[in-house]
Design a protein around this motif. Sequence first.
Motif, short mmCIF file in Angstrom:
data_model
loop_
_atom_site.label_atom_id
_atom_site.label_comp_id
_atom_site.label_asym_id
_atom_site.label_seq_id
_atom_site.Cartn_x
_atom_site.Cartn_y
_atom_site.Cartn_z
N ILE A 368 1.02 9.80 -7.28
CA ILE A 368 1.96 8.86 -6.37
C ILE A 368 1.31 8.74 -5.11
N ASP A 369 0.90 9.91 -4.58
CA ASP A 369 0.50 9.78 -3.16
C ASP A 369 -0.91 9.13 -3.20
N ALA A 370 -1.71 9.13 -4.25
CA ALA A 370 -3.11 8.53 -4.05
C ALA A 370 -3.04 7.23 -4.53
N HIS A 371 -2.22 6.83 -5.36
CA HIS A 371 -2.41 5.70 -5.92
C HIS A 371 -1.11 4.72 -5.76
N ALA A 372 0.00 5.21 -6.14
CA ALA A 372 1.25 4.37 -6.02
C ALA A 372 1.43 3.99 -4.47
N ILE A 376 2.01 0.17 -3.23
CA ILE A 376 3.12 -0.33 -2.72
C ILE A 376 3.40 -0.96 -1.40
N GLY A 377 2.59 0.00 -0.39
CA GLY A 377 2.70 -0.35 1.05
C GLY A 377 1.93 -1.68 1.14
N ALA A 378 0.76 -1.99 0.36
CA ALA A 378 -0.01 -3.10 0.55
C ALA A 378 0.85 -4.18 0.16
N TYR A 379 1.53 -4.01 -0.88
CA TYR A 379 2.47 -5.04 -1.75
C TYR A 379 3.58 -5.56 -0.86
N LEU A 380 4.19 -4.50 -0.16
CA LEU A 380 5.12 -4.86 0.84
C LEU A 380 4.72 -5.62 2.17
N ILE A 393 -2.40 -5.91 11.07
CA ILE A 393 -3.35 -5.47 11.93
C ILE A 393 -3.91 -4.15 11.32
N PRO A 394 -5.40 -4.39 10.70
CA PRO A 394 -6.00 -3.34 10.08
C PRO A 394 -6.12 -2.13 10.87
N ARG A 395 -6.21 -0.80 10.26
CA ARG A 395 -6.32 0.30 10.85
C ARG A 395 -7.23 1.30 9.97
N ARG A 396 -8.06 2.13 10.37
CA ARG A 396 -8.69 2.97 9.37
C ARG A 396 -7.69 3.71 8.61
N LYS A 397 -6.81 4.53 9.34
CA LYS A 397 -5.75 5.25 8.60
C LYS A 397 -4.48 4.16 7.82
N LEU A 398 -4.30 4.12 6.72
CA LEU A 398 -3.53 3.27 6.19
C LEU A 398 -2.12 3.56 6.87
N GLU A 399 -1.72 4.77 6.94
CA GLU A 399 -0.26 5.04 7.67
C GLU A 399 -0.13 4.30 9.11
N GLU A 400 -1.20 4.06 9.68
CA GLU A 400 -1.25 3.37 11.06
C GLU A 400 -1.28 1.80 10.89
N ARG A 415 6.74 3.07 5.22
CA ARG A 415 7.75 3.16 4.53
C ARG A 415 7.51 3.60 2.97
N ALA A 416 6.34 3.03 2.47
CA ALA A 416 6.02 3.37 1.09
C ALA A 416 6.11 5.00 0.68
N SER A 417 5.47 5.68 1.67
CA SER A 417 5.42 6.94 1.57
C SER A 417 6.77 7.60 1.44
N ARG A 418 7.67 7.28 2.56
CA ARG A 418 9.12 7.85 2.47
C ARG A 418 9.81 7.45 1.11
N TYR A 419 9.75 6.05 0.78
CA TYR A 419 10.19 5.54 -0.29
C TYR A 419 10.04 6.36 -1.74
N MET A 420 8.95 6.84 -1.69
CA MET A 420 8.26 7.65 -2.95
C MET A 420 8.66 8.98 -2.94
N ARG A 421 9.37 9.49 -1.80
CA ARG A 421 9.79 10.96 -1.98
C ARG A 421 10.53 11.60 -2.94
N SER A 422 11.49 10.73 -3.47
CA SER A 422 12.53 11.17 -4.23
C SER A 422 13.35 10.06 -4.98
N CYS A 423 14.08 10.10 -6.04
CA CYS A 423 14.79 9.16 -6.51
C CYS A 423 15.77 8.36 -5.70
N GLN A 424 16.46 9.45 -4.97
CA GLN A 424 17.35 8.86 -3.89
C GLN A 424 16.44 8.21 -2.71
N SER A 425 15.38 8.43 -2.35
CA SER A 425 14.82 7.76 -1.41
C SER A 425 14.41 6.26 -1.63
N LEU A 426 14.26 6.01 -3.08
CA LEU A 426 14.20 4.78 -3.50
C LEU A 426 15.12 3.78 -2.93
#
Length: 443
Positions: A368-372, A376-380, A393-400, A415-426
């Motif tokens: 999930i962390d490596a691929h999903a 998801i973040g890029a699609y959003l 505004i590109p950055r070397r680190k995706l989270e930035e 947002r995508a990282s938080r989103y994928m934490r749990s089913c409730q997070s969705l």
Amino acid sequence: MKVLEMRGEDGLRLTFKGATDSRVTLERNLEPFLQALEAYAGEWMPDVVNGKRQRRYSRPSFWKALEERRDGNSTALGLYRTEWPALDMRLWLWFPPRSPELDIRLKVRPLSFFAEAERCRQFVEMVRSWVSHYPVTHAAAHSEDDAELAGEPRFGREMQTSIRDGFDKIYEVSWLNVFGPKLVEAVGRERMLSTPAHRVEELPNGSVLLVLWPTAAHFASDEAREAQARAHVHLRPDLDFDTVLRTLRERSATLAPVEPRFHPDVAPLLSHVVDSVAFHERQRKIAEFNAYQPPEPDEWLPASSALPTDVDDPVGARAHYGDLAEHLVALLHSKVPSVFDTSPESLTDVDFHFWQEEFPRVFEREHIDAHAVPAIGAYLGEVLVRHLGGQWIPRRKLEETQVLVGRRVWLPFVRASRYMRSCQSLLDFSLTQLYRVAERHRS
């Protein structure tokens, strides 16, 4: 021919298993079934019969479907409608060496169709006719949603126990009931025939037909619930009237319509979720979602605080985000066709898909962390760019990495990282909500 789908509202459900005569032909066995169906169904008469393929209903097409589906000691078919009211009727026949049996499962929607006493009387007469020719242990017709709340057919028992024992005592009293001779004798024929109900009739084969209330659609009214409780306690003197009535009233309250008042930023997503919930649970779920307030998105910075790009090739970085978004399209395109659109509506469809699949629970966290999450973040981010005039505004680190929309920069990968934490997070960190908020603040 497109048959009506059985979705949306409560319906009248009939369960019926009757013995057949193995000494006569199939046509003679089923003639009483067809005669009663054609005489009493009226406006819900099936117009489609389905064997190996769909055909317009007729006696010849009915026999053809049974012939096509014959498999050893059994055969089956489906009967449906193309116009309101909707019908889903399944018929199975079992032959020796198994005990010869006719098994009917029938659903007519909406239940409100049976608000008229004459329609209900015709339905009862049809079942009465069937029982006269195909003796049953127990048959019942009732609100599908309420039957589910009652726990039918297990009534709190283990599956194997319920299969073994069947309806061996009066677990529930439905709107329409047929109690076979064995159940009648277990209760006591005199007691059974003195049940306080709208209609109680002893049939020639020893069964008893019992109808609680003139109309099936009004089963949840307080008067009908009191009648149901009185009948149940009469047949089961070991039960307490007040306890039974309280349980029935609780079921009525659970099924009472609730007007959706969802938080507007997540209303499209919550509506999808509600539509996927079992019918008898929907009103409770609507009430739960009416009280639900998702956290306000905080994955943003004022434009004046935006981090400047720190990559050597911004054009290549933006192309990379597009490639990552395509990974999500490749992953979901067969189950979420709208993902090709890269639109606000597709974000909601993606949200619902991940929720329905329980994606954060089912799949390994490492993948999930490596691929999903990157996909998801890029699609959003791509939806923000295409529909709100956003700029990566590109950055070397995706989270930035940021997307500038108006006076804010958004952090889609956070947002995508938080989103994928749990089913409730969705739900709590839905893509739908972030887009709606970004849309409001784009100017």
